[in-house]
Design a protein around this motif. Structure first.
Motif: not given
Length: 242
Positions: A28-29, A114, A120, A123
């Motif tokens: 997703k990242v 993360l 990040k 999410f």
């Protein structure tokens, strides 16, 4: 970024969905996730039991199952801590000394990666309820991870994160400790769970599946109104195809 995924044997055998959620979060990242199906154990069980020769054999395989020039991410602070710290005792001044040091510098527990590497912390996760975070011994003392999981959980929509008493004390699992000293181990789990219940928590969240298995066992035995969740499962909740 291309990252290698290390799934500890504990997660592989008992909590495979946590492994899949780790992949979902990394993808997703924007990470390209590589998984070597030949990987096995990091050697921690043997090492903690005092069988260092056997642990060295397993650890030697680990060092060759992963490239030493790519980041390695794992949803386990316990196994990450084993590699970052205990491998010093097994491989310093050996033929794989330099390879070991490179891998030690490249491996990260998920929340550390993360927050501190990718920067990040959101999410799109959603989870209704109140939660406490359990600082596992390995995360706090070996990997120096404390604020990162809390930062990630603070951005989960619907989740109220509160602190419980003695959040940094052991849950009682400790690998073979739970087998050799069952009464003490169970009492420690009881204390941890009741500290969570004092805060009227719906969830106990942590970075280590082994701690959560131990605590969930006590919860199930006594039919208590609380459940455990791994951090990766929380971060994927509400948007991943699970």
């Amino acid at each position: 970024m291309t990252v290698q995924l290390f799934i500890p044997c504990f997660t592989d055998q008992l909590f495979p969905e946590t492994a899949f959620n780790t992949v979902r979060i990394l993808e997703k990242v924007g990470c390209n996730v590589i998984y070597n199906p030949q990987q096995t154990c990091c050697g921690q069980p043997a090492y903690n039991a005092g069988f260092w020769d056997e642990a060295k054999q397993v650890g030697h395989k680990f060092l060759h199952d992963f490239a030493d020039d790519l980041v390695i991410v794992s949803p386990s602070a316990s196994c990450t801590g084993m590699i970052k710290n205990a491998y010093n005792n097994l491989f310093t001044n050996t033929m794989v000394h330099n390879r070991c040091r490179s891998i030690q510098g490249n491996i990260h527990e998920l929340s550390d990666f993360l927050v501190n590497v990718l920067k990040k912390d959101y999410f799109g996760a959603e989870l209704e309820g109140r939660a406490v975070y359990h600082d596992s011994c390995s995360a706090l003392r070996e990997c120096h991870i404390r604020d990162e999981p809390r930062q990630l959980l603070s951005n989960v929509e619907g989740l109220e994160l509160v602190e419980m008493k003695h959040t940094d004390t052991c849950c009682g699992f400790g690998g073979t400790f739970a087998v050799k000293f069952e009464a003490i181990s169970s009492a420690m789990a009881e204390q941890k769970v009741h500290h969570a219940l004092e805060r009227e928590a719906d969830y106990i969240i942590s970075t280590d599946s082994s701690c959560l298995l131990h605590l969930q066992g006590y919860i199930d035995k006594h039919r208590l109104p609380i459940k455990t969740m791994h951090l990766a499962d929380v971060l994927a909740h509400g948007w991943a195809n699970i």
